[in-house]
Design an enzyme around this catalytic site. Structure first.
Site, mmCIF file in Angstrom:
data_model
loop_
_atom_site.group_PDB
_atom_site.id
_atom_site.type_symbol
_atom_site.label_atom_id
_atom_site.label_comp_id
_atom_site.label_asym_id
_atom_site.label_seq_id
_atom_site.Cartn_x
_atom_site.Cartn_y
_atom_site.Cartn_z
ATOM 1 N N PHE A 141 -43.786 -48.636 37.927
ATOM 2 C CA PHE A 141 -42.337 -48.640 38.119
ATOM 3 C C PHE A 141 -41.732 -47.672 37.112
ATOM 4 O O PHE A 141 -41.762 -47.914 35.901
ATOM 5 C CB PHE A 141 -41.711 -50.019 37.951
ATOM 6 C CG PHE A 141 -40.225 -49.987 38.205
ATOM 7 C CD1 PHE A 141 -39.736 -50.006 39.500
ATOM 8 C CD2 PHE A 141 -39.329 -49.881 37.164
ATOM 9 C CE1 PHE A 141 -38.372 -49.927 39.752
ATOM 10 C CE2 PHE A 141 -37.959 -49.802 37.401
ATOM 11 C CZ PHE A 141 -37.479 -49.830 38.698
ATOM 12 N N ASP A 226 -44.576 -43.554 29.570
ATOM 13 C CA ASP A 226 -43.272 -44.131 29.898
ATOM 14 C C ASP A 226 -43.121 -45.413 29.089
ATOM 15 O O ASP A 226 -43.624 -46.472 29.462
ATOM 16 C CB ASP A 226 -43.188 -44.411 31.403
ATOM 17 C CG ASP A 226 -41.854 -45.029 31.810
ATOM 18 O OD1 ASP A 226 -41.103 -45.492 30.921
ATOM 19 O OD2 ASP A 226 -41.571 -45.082 33.018
ATOM 20 N N LYS A 255 -33.482 -47.547 27.866
ATOM 21 C CA LYS A 255 -33.131 -48.956 27.655
ATOM 22 C C LYS A 255 -32.726 -49.255 26.218
ATOM 23 O O LYS A 255 -31.583 -49.066 25.840
ATOM 24 C CB LYS A 255 -34.253 -49.861 28.144
ATOM 25 C CG LYS A 255 -34.437 -49.793 29.667
ATOM 26 C CD LYS A 255 -35.266 -50.919 30.200
ATOM 27 C CE LYS A 255 -35.535 -50.771 31.698
ATOM 28 N NZ LYS A 255 -34.331 -50.862 32.525
#
Length: 401
Positions: A141, A226, A255
């Site tokens: 994801f 990531d 984030k």
């Protein structure tokens, strides 16, 4: 209707149904706790999918944002501003890298990483034009742009959004043999999450990340990590790659870099990699804006102390010990994760992940499901041990029926 029902009905009527939130309407939050429009309090055990690593309303981050709001919030990259150089310098130093390319959202950062790898492949590695390949892992994801869903194996994220962007090879996560077989002279990068978050907090086999690092280095391929969810303290280290002593060629961050205050993301790498860009080839009006830089600088300063990493490691050990006791009792099939991050596979007979999440919500704990009967736990790193234990007590109560 209640205030909650009215608010949800209005949202359903006037917003696209691209999310399926739990039926709670949050009005305020502080630390690890949120309060809804009815005045009910909930323990936040999701932390905005790691965007809120430092808790809701963190005083240092709010003060940094307020101070910058009074000065200047946006210049665009048409001009320099006085927070930009310091942000890039400090973040590069935290990552042990040389250069930073700031963006806003995690998906933008992943897109930036893809463009960087391709350009590096053509300009530096010498891959023929239009032939660059990037290897990714199944069940990944990385976001939901059209390019990113082109290399997703999640039918829900991918279906009906074609035609898809070519240039990606998908291999099983954790399988070094498959990775090696997929590499060719046109492979420019391997893009992977050190821990797969949306897939259910999947931790790769021991030695896998080190193997990826060795293989990519030997074959002149970029290793892109990531760390949007796994990085910046969540797993008990600044970066999840550190658990195997691995330093990738490129970090993709987001984030928690914005502290849950503003969206901030970045690609961080060497001058040899990010130096391939020339003016006009990539950019963002809001990327690296003064407000974002001010907040992110405070995030970097907080991480430099090591306090949050240590807290995540210590409370994470406690979390995984307690969750481990739940396995084998007929309610939990498996528990995975690192630090203050866990994926819990509930025995399907007890309910779907959504049903378990709703039952926890009724007990004052907010988590979120993923894929069948799996729920994720990722509380703010500032959570107290007492609050964490209370949340775990509620989970035990739900599982006991």
């Amino acid at each position: 209707m209640s205030t909650t029902e009215t608010a949800i009905a209005s949202a359903e009527a006037h917003s696209a149904h691209n999310y399926h939130p739990l039926p709670v309407v949050v009005a305020s939050a502080d630390g690890a706790w949120m309060t809804d429009v009815e005045g009910r309090r909930y323990l936040d055990m999701l932390a905005g999918y790691s965007a809120l690593n430092f808790g809701h309303g963190n005083r240092r981050l709010i003060d940094a944002a307020k101070a910058q709001l009074e000065r200047v919030t946006l210049t665009s990259r048409a001009f320099h501003h006085d927070r930009f150089a310091e942000f890039c310098t400090q973040l590069a130093e935290l990552c042990g890298m040389e250069m930073v390319l700031p963006m806003n959202t995690g998906a933008e950062a992943v897109e930036t990483a893809v463009k960087t790898a391709r350009k590096w492949g053509y300009r530096v590695k010498g891959v023929p034009d239009g032939m660059a390949k990037i290897i990714v892992a199944a069940d990944n994801f990385h976001g939901r742009t059209t390019t990113i869903v082109s290399f997703s194996t999640d039918a829900e994220a991918r279906a009906d959004f074609g035609p898809y962007t070519p240039g990606f090879e998908i291999v099983p996560y954790g399988d070094l043999t498959a990775l090696g077989e997929a590499m060719t002279e046109n492979t420019v990068a391997v893009l992977m999450e050190p821990i797969q978050g949306e897939a259910g907090v999947l931790v790769p086999p021991a030695g896998y990340l080190a193997g990826v690092r060795e293989m990519t280095r030997d074959r002149n391929v970029l290793f892109i990590a990531d760390e949007i969810q796994s990085g910046l303290g969540r797993t008990g280290r600044t970066f999840a790659c550190e658990h195997e002593g691995v330093v990738p060629d490129m970090y993709v961050l987001g984030k928690a870099l914005g502290g849950g205050v503003v969206p901030v993301s970045a690609v961080v790498s060497s001058a040899a990699v990010l130096g391939v860009f020339e003016p006009g080839e990539h950019g963002s009006t809001f990327g690296g804006n003064p407000l974002a830089c001010a907040v992110a600088l405070e995030v970097v300063a907080m991480l430099r102390t090591g306090e949050f990493q240590q807290r995540a490691a210590e409370l994470g050990d406690h979390l995984h010990h307690e969750l481990g006791l739940l396995t084998g009792g007929g309610a939990v099939e498996a528990v995975r994760g690192r630090g203050l991050w866990a994926g819990i596979d509930i025995v399907p007979a007890l309910g779907t992940g959504r049903e378990i999440s709703e039952k926890l919500m009724d007990r004052g704990v907010l988590v979120k499901d993923t894929h069948g009967s799996t729920i994720r736990i990722a509380p703010p790193l500032v959570i107290s041990k007492e609050d964490l234990d209370w949340g775990l007590d509620q989970l035990r109560g739900v599982l006991a029926g």
